[in-house]
Design an enzyme around this catalytic site. Structure first.
Site, PDB file in Angstrom:
ATOM      1  N   HIS A   1       5.841  45.561  59.402  1.00 55.45           N
ATOM      2  CA  HIS A   1       4.610  45.280  58.664  1.00 55.45           C
ATOM      3  C   HIS A   1       4.769  44.196  57.612  1.00 55.45           C
ATOM      4  O   HIS A   1       5.742  44.197  56.857  1.00 55.45           O
ATOM      5  CB  HIS A   1       4.105  46.559  57.975  1.00 55.45           C
ATOM      6  CG  HIS A   1       3.557  47.567  58.920  1.00 55.45           C
ATOM      7  ND1 HIS A   1       4.352  48.461  59.602  1.00 55.45           N
ATOM      8  CD2 HIS A   1       2.282  47.820  59.317  1.00 55.45           C
ATOM      9  CE1 HIS A   1       3.594  49.223  60.379  1.00 55.45           C
ATOM     10  NE2 HIS A   1       2.331  48.856  60.216  1.00 55.45           N
TER      11      HIS A   1
ATOM     12  N   HIS B   1      -5.776  41.808  64.715  1.00 52.31           N
ATOM     13  CA  HIS B   1      -5.503  43.196  64.315  1.00 52.31           C
ATOM     14  C   HIS B   1      -6.766  43.848  63.745  1.00 52.31           C
ATOM     15  O   HIS B   1      -6.691  44.690  62.854  1.00 52.31           O
ATOM     16  CB  HIS B   1      -4.359  43.225  63.299  1.00 52.31           C
ATOM     17  CG  HIS B   1      -3.707  44.567  63.135  1.00 52.31           C
ATOM     18  ND1 HIS B   1      -3.380  45.387  64.201  1.00 52.31           N
ATOM     19  CD2 HIS B   1      -3.306  45.249  62.019  1.00 52.31           C
ATOM     20  CE1 HIS B   1      -2.801  46.486  63.750  1.00 52.31           C
ATOM     21  NE2 HIS B   1      -2.766  46.440  62.430  1.00 52.31           N
TER      22      HIS B   1
ATOM     23  N   HIS C   1      -9.512  47.356  60.162  1.00 53.94           N
ATOM     24  CA  HIS C   1      -8.372  48.252  60.350  1.00 53.94           C
ATOM     25  C   HIS C   1      -8.773  49.724  60.362  1.00 53.94           C
ATOM     26  O   HIS C   1      -8.433  50.500  59.474  1.00 53.94           O
ATOM     27  CB  HIS C   1      -7.314  48.007  59.277  1.00 53.94           C
ATOM     28  CG  HIS C   1      -5.943  48.491  59.671  1.00 53.94           C
ATOM     29  ND1 HIS C   1      -5.568  49.810  59.611  1.00 53.94           N
ATOM     30  CD2 HIS C   1      -4.865  47.825  60.138  1.00 53.94           C
ATOM     31  CE1 HIS C   1      -4.320  49.931  60.009  1.00 53.94           C
ATOM     32  NE2 HIS C   1      -3.870  48.740  60.346  1.00 53.94           N
TER      33      HIS C   1
ATOM     34  N   ASP D   1       2.522  43.466  61.472  1.00 52.23           N
ATOM     35  CA  ASP D   1       1.121  43.853  61.359  1.00 52.23           C
ATOM     36  C   ASP D   1       0.579  43.633  59.952  1.00 52.23           C
ATOM     37  O   ASP D   1       1.328  43.617  58.976  1.00 52.23           O
ATOM     38  CB  ASP D   1       0.957  45.344  61.689  1.00 52.23           C
ATOM     39  CG  ASP D   1       1.037  45.632  63.168  1.00 52.23           C
ATOM     40  OD1 ASP D   1       1.548  44.779  63.916  1.00 52.23           O
ATOM     41  OD2 ASP D   1       0.612  46.730  63.579  1.00 52.23           O
ATOM     42  N   ASP D   2      -0.751  43.518  59.869  1.00 54.61           N
ATOM     43  CA  ASP D   2      -1.530  43.661  58.629  1.00 54.61           C
ATOM     44  C   ASP D   2      -1.575  42.436  57.744  1.00 54.61           C
ATOM     45  O   ASP D   2      -2.060  42.508  56.622  1.00 54.61           O
ATOM     46  CB  ASP D   2      -1.058  44.859  57.796  1.00 54.61           C
ATOM     47  CG  ASP D   2      -1.159  46.165  58.543  1.00 54.61           C
ATOM     48  OD1 ASP D   2      -1.932  46.224  59.510  1.00 54.61           O
ATOM     49  OD2 ASP D   2      -0.464  47.127  58.175  1.00 54.61           O
TER      50      ASP D   2
ATOM     51  N   TYR E   1      -3.017  51.603  64.228  1.00 62.56           N
ATOM     52  CA  TYR E   1      -2.475  52.933  64.521  1.00 62.56           C
ATOM     53  C   TYR E   1      -2.116  53.095  66.000  1.00 62.56           C
ATOM     54  O   TYR E   1      -1.803  54.198  66.440  1.00 62.56           O
ATOM     55  CB  TYR E   1      -3.467  54.039  64.113  1.00 62.56           C
ATOM     56  CG  TYR E   1      -4.118  53.829  62.775  1.00 62.56           C
ATOM     57  CD1 TYR E   1      -3.433  54.116  61.594  1.00 62.56           C
ATOM     58  CD2 TYR E   1      -5.413  53.335  62.666  1.00 62.56           C
ATOM     59  CE1 TYR E   1      -4.028  53.914  60.353  1.00 62.56           C
ATOM     60  CE2 TYR E   1      -6.012  53.126  61.435  1.00 62.56           C
ATOM     61  CZ  TYR E   1      -5.311  53.418  60.283  1.00 62.56           C
ATOM     62  OH  TYR E   1      -5.898  53.213  59.056  1.00 62.56           O
TER      63      TYR E   1
END
EC number: 3.5.1.41
Length: 455
Positions: free
Chosen positions: A321, A214, A218, A164-165, A255
């Site tokens: 991540h 994503h 965020h 992620d991210d 989340y």
């Protein structure tokens, strides 16, 4: 997650354990840059951006002409997305999706705030909206017509790999490891990061990884209005298309925060919702009493399940991540143990035999059998694929479950990407900025998002 009670309605508070499901209720942090900063030249293209593994060098800001030319057509980076008044195409598509939504599930409304505060929220314990943050629900009721979320790898002893991210400016060491091991993953990219770090995004795509959405900024998606949910997804798809030339058909909610309303908007954009079965908590090291040893133990817990029979019918989808140098480094440290414990490690499209991962029908993801034979790249094909190739045909018994750049920085403590951003050295970072189209010099205007805790 809140335990079930006999009460028909439950009042949620920010202090409840519920607020810490998945990502611990952490928020996106921002800091001020303390004044303007000018960029000079650094990386010039994707290849030069992929060379260094020195964080300060990797995260030197640059200007990428294709992005600076189109940035005005997107929402402001790292601010809540909305549909511009002149984007009639987006307005028309949203209107169609919103009409369907209001007809099918008119009573599913936003919950709490975009930063994860549910103080005073009343929500039924029967979980009518299949709200993941409430009860980790991943299978909407049949009357919604919604597909179940992806949350496991359907093949036995198979680790579903994703990060992620991203894209993160300091990811070269991680991507080098993946490349050296012919290992592909699913990369869940934040739209603001894609425009901040386009050369890093290009490396992920060009090296054969699957790219998913994503969101733009965020935030907790179930707190947002229908239009904002749409914009957060739509403009991330558009940013990825603009930089990489592909339109993702998958997404992961920040989340894990998703409900039927958000799912329906995502499905209107042809996005499949992907959650996870196991969380490493790598993002949390150094916060809320979580130590690096705790993160290592979390990895080991998933690895141990491979040896105790847990994964004889399916495998985990694990939350990792591309957030900081630490989150990437700890995966690199644990990777040999993961390879030893599991039969296979695959991206999500491969786990589910989704051979057409993008709206563009000439790009193919290898199915499971092809991937484990050694052909792992997601690549273009001259043979056109029809939509049926996206069908889940996994065989495991778990299957039924769910162009050039210019830049640099005088100060190594400041980093940023092509849209005029700056942030911490190992950050998945972004900022509000603008570029002088004549000189190619970027001027930071402020609003930086540092290397903060994103899920």
């Amino acid at each position: 997650m809140i335990p079930s009670t006999a009460a028909a309605l439950l009042t949620l508070t920010a202090g409840a354990a519920f607020a810490h499901t998945g990502c611990g209720g952490h928020e996106i942090g921002r800091r001020n840059v303390g004044g303007p900063m000018l960029y000079r030249r650094a990386v010039t293209d994707e290849a030069s951006a992929a060379v260094s593994t020195d964080i300060n060098t990797e995260c030197t800001a640059y200007s990428y002409a294709p992005v600076t030319e189109l940035i005005s057509s997107f929402p402001t980076i790292w601010q809540t997305a909305s549909i511009p008044s002149n984007d009639t195409e987006a307005q028309q598509l949203f209107g169609k999706i919103n009409s369907t939504l209001n007809t099918k599930i008119p009573n599913d409304v936003p919950h709490g705030t975009p930063t994860g505060d549910w103080t005073g929220v009343n929500y039924s314990n029967s979980d009518p909206d299949c709200w993941w943050t409430h009860n980790k629900c991943t299978t909407p009721s049949n009357d919604t017509g919604l597909q179940a979320d992806i949350s496991i790898a359907p093949e036995p002893m198979t680790w579903g790999l994703g990060f992620d991210d991203g894209p993160n400016c300091s990811h070269n060491a991680l991507y080098d490891l993946l490349l050296e091991n012919n290992q592909k993953a699913t990369m869940f990219f934040i739209g603001s990061n894609v425009l901040d770090w386009p050369l890093q995004a290009m490396r992920a795509h060009d090296e054969g990884h699957e790219i998913c959405v994503h969101t733009w900024s965020h935030q907790y998606m179930t707190a947002l209005s229908n239009e904002v949910v749409f914009a957060e997804l739509y403009y991330t798809q558009k940013a990825i298309k603009a930089v990489l030339g592909v339109t993702p058909q998958c997404w992961r909610p920040p989340y894990g925060d998703v409900d039927n309303r958000v799912r329906m908007i995502a499905e209107g954009l042809n996005l499949t919702t992907i959650i996870w079965s196991d969380d490493t908590d790598d993002w949390a090291a150094g916060t809320n009493g979580v130590t690096e040893q705790d993160v290592t133990n979390n990895y080991q817990s998933v690895i141990d399940k491979a040896g105790n029979g847990t994964y004889t019918t399916h495998g985990p989808v694990v939350l990792n991540h591309e957030l900081t140098n630490y989150t990437m480094s700890v995966f690199m440290t644990m990777f040999p143990k993961i390879k030893s414990a599991f039969n296979y490690i695959v991206p999500i499209c491969t786990a589910y035999n989704i051979t057409q991962p993008y709206a563009e029908s000439n790009i193919t993801c290898p199915n499971f059998e092809t991937y484990i034979s050694g052909v792992t790249n997601i690549s273009s094909s001259t043979t056109q694929k029809d939509g049926s190739s996206s069908t889940n045909t996994a065989s495991g018994s778990g299957a039924a479950g769910s162009a050039s750049a210019t830049s640099s920085s005088d100060d190594s403590s400041s980093s940023g990407g092509s849209s005029g951003s700056s942030g911490s050295n190992n950050a998945s970072s972004g900022a509000l900025g603008m570029f002088d189209s004549l000189s190619g010099v970027g001027l930071i205007l402020g609003g930086v998002v540092a290397g903060v805790m994103l899920l």
